[in-house]
Write a protein that holds these residues in place. Structure first.
Motif, short mmCIF file in Angstrom:
data_model
loop_
_atom_site.label_atom_id
_atom_site.label_comp_id
_atom_site.label_asym_id
_atom_site.label_seq_id
_atom_site.Cartn_x
_atom_site.Cartn_y
_atom_site.Cartn_z
N CYS A 58 -30.55 7.10 -16.23
CA CYS A 58 -31.23 8.32 -16.05
C CYS A 58 -31.84 8.40 -14.71
O CYS A 58 -32.71 7.29 -14.32
CB CYS A 58 -32.03 9.02 -17.02
N ARG A 59 -31.56 9.35 -13.74
CA ARG A 59 -32.41 9.25 -12.60
C ARG A 59 -33.97 9.20 -12.59
O ARG A 59 -34.62 8.87 -11.55
CB ARG A 59 -31.87 10.62 -11.83
N PRO A 138 -29.15 2.76 -11.28
CA PRO A 138 -29.49 4.27 -11.19
C PRO A 138 -28.10 5.02 -11.29
O PRO A 138 -27.21 4.78 -10.43
CB PRO A 138 -30.24 4.42 -9.79
N GLU A 139 -28.21 6.34 -11.88
CA GLU A 139 -27.00 7.06 -12.00
C GLU A 139 -26.48 7.65 -10.71
O GLU A 139 -25.48 7.95 -10.41
CB GLU A 139 -27.27 8.30 -12.96
N PHE A 140 -27.63 7.57 -9.58
CA PHE A 140 -26.97 8.11 -8.54
C PHE A 140 -26.41 7.25 -7.65
O PHE A 140 -25.79 7.53 -6.40
CB PHE A 140 -28.04 8.75 -7.49
#
Length: 156
Positions: A58-59, A138-140
């Motif tokens: 999750c961010r 990281p999801e990004f």
């Protein structure tokens, strides 16, 4: 590192004497072992319902501490973040990690020896190799289409 979850002053082994529905807010939070797996993005098979954990975090997840960077206001940033309670666990236990204290107690099982409530330190979850500490992306940094490339075996 100190334990970010306040566990001081709790009745010893309270989880063995109380139902999940009878826990105080502090006791409920103290059940969290700090593994960080619930903060990993998951993939659910629409047909089988099987859930696969990924290392895509999750961010708001802090990889070093295995904690949410904005826990108290997380839903402002991540509206889909699930707030687990004794009322909602029946609906969400299927996607919790096998080692999760909430899931274990809900299933009538015991806590593992590395759980901070038994060991007295938050570091044992990391030392046992159960946490996501320093294991995430990281999801990004990865597109959702590529999450499948980051599936992890559970439990670690």
């Amino acid at each position: 590192m100190s334990d970010p979850i306040p566990r001081a002053g709790l009745t010893p082994r309270f989880w063995e004497r109380k139902k999940l529905s009878a826990l105080s807010p502090q006791e409920w939070e103290a059940l969290c072992d700090g593994c960080g797996k619930c903060c990993m993005n998951k993939l659910e098979d629409d047909e089988s319902g099987e859930v696969a954990f990924t290392r895509v975090a999750c961010r708001l997840f802090d990889d070093a501490t295995c904690r949410c960077a904005n826990y108290d206001i997380r839903r402002q940033f991540v509206p889909e973040c699930i707030q687990l309670t004794h009322e909602t666990i029946a609906n969400h236990a299927y996607w919790l990690p096998q080692t999760c204290a909430y899931k274990l107690l809900w299933e009538g099982k015991t806590l593992p020896e590395w759980h901070p409530l038994l060991s007295g330190t938050a570091e044992t979850v990391h030392a046992a190799g159960v946490s996501m500490q320093n294991r995430t992306i990281p999801e990004f940094e990865v597109s959702e289409e590529d999450w499948e490339d980051h599936i992890i075996e559970e439990p670690l």
